[in-house]
Each structure stands twice: as structure tokens, then as C-alpha cells.
Design a protein around this motif. Structure first.
Motif, mmCIF file in Angstrom:
data_model
loop_
_atom_site.group_PDB
_atom_site.id
_atom_site.type_symbol
_atom_site.label_atom_id
_atom_site.label_comp_id
_atom_site.label_asym_id
_atom_site.label_seq_id
_atom_site.Cartn_x
_atom_site.Cartn_y
_atom_site.Cartn_z
ATOM 1 N N HIS A 117 87.529 33.359 31.790
ATOM 2 C CA HIS A 117 88.536 34.412 31.698
ATOM 3 C C HIS A 117 89.904 33.961 31.200
ATOM 4 O O HIS A 117 90.763 34.813 30.939
ATOM 5 C CB HIS A 117 88.696 35.086 33.065
ATOM 6 N N TYR A 118 90.122 32.661 31.042
ATOM 7 C CA TYR A 118 91.443 32.175 30.642
ATOM 8 C C TYR A 118 91.318 31.275 29.415
ATOM 9 O O TYR A 118 91.079 30.071 29.531
ATOM 10 C CB TYR A 118 92.124 31.448 31.810
ATOM 11 N N PRO A 119 91.500 31.847 28.225
ATOM 12 C CA PRO A 119 91.295 31.100 26.979
ATOM 13 C C PRO A 119 92.186 29.873 26.827
ATOM 14 O O PRO A 119 91.808 28.932 26.119
ATOM 15 C CB PRO A 119 91.600 32.139 25.887
ATOM 16 N N PHE A 120 93.345 29.841 27.492
ATOM 17 C CA PHE A 120 94.216 28.678 27.318
ATOM 18 C C PHE A 120 93.562 27.393 27.822
ATOM 19 O O PHE A 120 93.969 26.280 27.427
ATOM 20 C CB PHE A 120 95.589 28.897 27.970
ATOM 21 N N LEU A 121 92.533 27.499 28.643
ATOM 22 C CA LEU A 121 91.844 26.296 29.113
ATOM 23 C C LEU A 121 91.147 25.558 27.975
ATOM 24 O O LEU A 121 90.836 24.376 28.096
ATOM 25 C CB LEU A 121 90.842 26.646 30.210
ATOM 26 N N GLN A 122 90.923 26.241 26.869
ATOM 27 C CA GLN A 122 90.308 25.593 25.708
ATOM 28 C C GLN A 122 91.241 24.582 25.042
ATOM 29 O O GLN A 122 90.795 23.786 24.197
ATOM 30 C CB GLN A 122 89.879 26.657 24.695
ATOM 31 N N LEU A 123 92.511 24.593 25.418
ATOM 32 C CA LEU A 123 93.464 23.642 24.842
ATOM 33 C C LEU A 123 93.279 22.233 25.404
ATOM 34 O O LEU A 123 93.788 21.269 24.831
ATOM 35 C CB LEU A 123 94.905 24.107 25.095
ATOM 36 N N PHE A 124 92.559 22.118 26.513
ATOM 37 C CA PHE A 124 92.361 20.804 27.136
ATOM 38 C C PHE A 124 91.201 20.062 26.482
ATOM 39 O O PHE A 124 90.154 20.638 26.217
ATOM 40 C CB PHE A 124 92.088 20.965 28.633
ATOM 41 N N ARG A 125 91.394 18.780 26.287
ATOM 42 C CA ARG A 125 90.306 17.946 25.774
ATOM 43 C C ARG A 125 89.250 17.701 26.842
ATOM 44 O O ARG A 125 88.072 17.555 26.540
ATOM 45 C CB ARG A 125 90.868 16.613 25.267
ATOM 46 N N ASN A 126 89.684 17.639 28.077
ATOM 47 C CA ASN A 126 88.760 17.442 29.191
ATOM 48 C C ASN A 126 89.433 17.939 30.461
ATOM 49 O O ASN A 126 90.659 17.861 30.588
ATOM 50 C CB ASN A 126 88.380 15.974 29.334
ATOM 51 N N ILE A 127 88.640 18.451 31.391
ATOM 52 C CA ILE A 127 89.149 18.900 32.686
ATOM 53 C C ILE A 127 88.313 18.255 33.783
ATOM 54 O O ILE A 127 87.085 18.411 33.809
ATOM 55 C CB ILE A 127 89.083 20.432 32.822
ATOM 56 N N VAL A 128 88.970 17.521 34.654
ATOM 57 C CA VAL A 128 88.311 16.945 35.827
ATOM 58 C C VAL A 128 88.466 17.933 36.974
ATOM 59 O O VAL A 128 89.581 18.263 37.381
ATOM 60 C CB VAL A 128 88.912 15.579 36.183
ATOM 61 N N VAL A 129 87.329 18.414 37.480
ATOM 62 C CA VAL A 129 87.295 19.396 38.563
ATOM 63 C C VAL A 129 86.791 18.700 39.823
ATOM 64 O O VAL A 129 85.686 18.153 39.841
ATOM 65 C CB VAL A 129 86.374 20.581 38.188
ATOM 66 N N SER A 130 87.588 18.727 40.860
ATOM 67 C CA SER A 130 87.273 17.958 42.069
ATOM 68 C C SER A 130 85.895 18.294 42.625
ATOM 69 O O SER A 130 85.142 17.405 43.024
ATOM 70 C CB SER A 130 88.342 18.206 43.134
ATOM 71 N N GLY A 131 85.561 19.590 42.662
ATOM 72 C CA GLY A 131 84.291 19.986 43.250
ATOM 73 C C GLY A 131 83.086 19.468 42.499
ATOM 74 O O GLY A 131 82.011 19.283 43.088
ATOM 75 N N GLU A 132 83.244 19.231 41.202
ATOM 76 C CA GLU A 132 82.140 18.690 40.411
ATOM 77 C C GLU A 132 81.926 17.208 40.707
ATOM 78 O O GLU A 132 80.801 16.718 40.682
ATOM 79 C CB GLU A 132 82.414 18.909 38.927
ATOM 80 N N LEU A 133 83.014 16.487 40.984
ATOM 81 C CA LEU A 133 82.912 15.055 41.267
ATOM 82 C C LEU A 133 82.742 14.756 42.752
ATOM 83 O O LEU A 133 82.408 13.635 43.127
ATOM 84 C CB LEU A 133 84.168 14.330 40.768
ATOM 85 N N GLU A 134 83.020 15.768 43.603
ATOM 86 C CA GLU A 134 83.056 15.583 45.054
ATOM 87 C C GLU A 134 84.093 14.532 45.433
ATOM 88 O O GLU A 134 83.904 13.715 46.339
ATOM 89 C CB GLU A 134 81.664 15.270 45.615
#
Length: 213
Positions: free
Chosen positions: A122-139
């Protein structure tokens, strides 16, 4: 000093997220609502999901402890998107201004792996990031040093020779920026867009500072 990458936290910097946005609709009395969020669906409980616990387990466990509040507990994740009121325009303006000057941008957020896909969709500006580290994915979760190391590894996938001092991290939680600084990064405690933009300029980042309302 040369800054070669900027890492953004999300909530409180780029996103207006708060359980209050939902629970104002569900609990009219302010004192009662605050008691519920301080004692039942607490931030500490939510943080466990940011660290990898499933939403189903979290909801079931809390209902078992507080069965009288089952409908309100169930609403937390069933209507979670109502807590995400939208983007913070000033923070996103800084992000876009940095993108215009080709600054490599990365995300490092404490966020549940199960709810983050909604933001991506829902938020197209997130496409500006080369990579996003999401805590829940890494635990893993900020301010654990391990999640900063994981973020730096992702940055080095794009910029192999980058040094920690060439990375600046922006977060609205002082303890999270302090953890980054302890690892040799530059850190900006985000209090306002104006102060964050000024601090970036002071660190030598050349970009056109947006005009903030």
C-alpha cells in the motif's frame, strides 16, 4: 566525513502507526482505553510479534490470560491496518529528496513479518529502498546488535567496501540510534524532520532539503 548510505527506521519516521488510531473507535473513554493498552495489549506484547512470534499464538495466549477482553484482543490484529494511519509526509519528503541525489537507501524496522506485507502493498515509497531488514523476518529486534550486523551485511551486498562510519541510521527511539552509534555507525535520533535534515547536512550529505509545513 562521507556518508555513503542512509538507513531509515519506519514507525515514527516514515509511518504514522499507533494502536490509539484503532482503539479510539473501540473504547470511547480515554482513561479506559489507555488502561487497556497499558495492561492488556501492551507495547511489550506487540514487540514479541515484531521479534517473530506469530500473530495467532500471540492472540491466543493473551486471550487465555484475559478472556473477558477477547473481542478487543482479537481486534488488534484483525483490524491492525486501522492502526497504520498513513505516511508521515515530512519524513517521506526527506527520503525522496535523498533518492533524487542517488543516495543508497535502506530500511531497518521492528515490524511483524505477517503485517509488513500490507505496508509493502500500500505504500509505493517503500520501493525507493534497496533493501529492508524486517525484524520479524529475522527474529531479531532493535536494539540487539545482531540486527544491525544483518543490516550492514545487506548494505554491503550493494556497497561491498562500505564502513560502519559511512552509514547513518535514523530512528525515533533514542536507544536504537545509540545502539547503532555503539557499533560505529552515525546515528540521528529523529525528533523532527527539520532537525533530521539539518543533521544529515551537518554529516556532509548534500541534498535539497524539503520545505516542511
Amino acid at each position: 566525513m562521507t556518508i555513503r548510505a542512509v538507513v531509515f527506521d519506519f514507525g515514527g519516521v516514515l509511518f504514522d502507526w499507533s494502536p490509539q488510531h484503532l482503539y479510539r473507535k473501540l473504547i470511547a473513554d480515554e482513561a479506559e482505553r489507555q488502561w487497556f493498552l497499558d495492561n492488556i495489549c501492551t507495547q511489550a506484547w506487540n514487540t514479541e510479534q515484531d521479534a517473530g512470534r506469530t500473530l495467532a499464538e500471540a492472540t491466543r495466549t493473551l486471550i487465555d490470560l484475559h478472556p473477558d477482553h477477547e473481542p478487543l484482543i482479537q481486534a488488534y490484529y484483525e483490524r491492525w491496518h486501522e492502526m497504520l494511519r498513513g505516511e508521515l509526509a515530512d519524513g517521506v519528503a526527506i527520503l525522496k529528496a535523498l533518492h533524487k541525489v542517488d543516495m543508497p537507501l535502506f530500511g531497518l524496522t521492528n515490524w511483524s513479518a505477517e503485517t509488513f506485507p500490507y505496508a509493502r502493498a500500500h505504500y509505493p515509497f517503500l520501493q525507493l529502498f534497496r533493501n529492508i531488514v524486517v525484524s520479524g523476518e529475522l527474529e531479531l529486534i532493535k536494539p540487539d546488535p545482531a540486527i544491525y550486523h544483518a543490516s550492514l551485511d545487506q548494505i554491503r551486498a550493494d556497497l561491498p567496501d562500505i564502513k560502519p562510519r559511512e552509514v547513518v541510521f535514523i530512528d525515533d527511539v533514542a536507544g536504537n540510534t545509540e545502539a547503532a552509534i555503539a557499533l560505529g555507525w552515525q546515528g540521528i535520533h529523529h525528533v523532527s524532520a527539520e532537525r533530521t535534515a539539518a543533521r544529515l547536512r551537518a554529516l556532509g550529505v548534500a541534498f535539497n532539503v524539503p520545505t516542511f509545513p
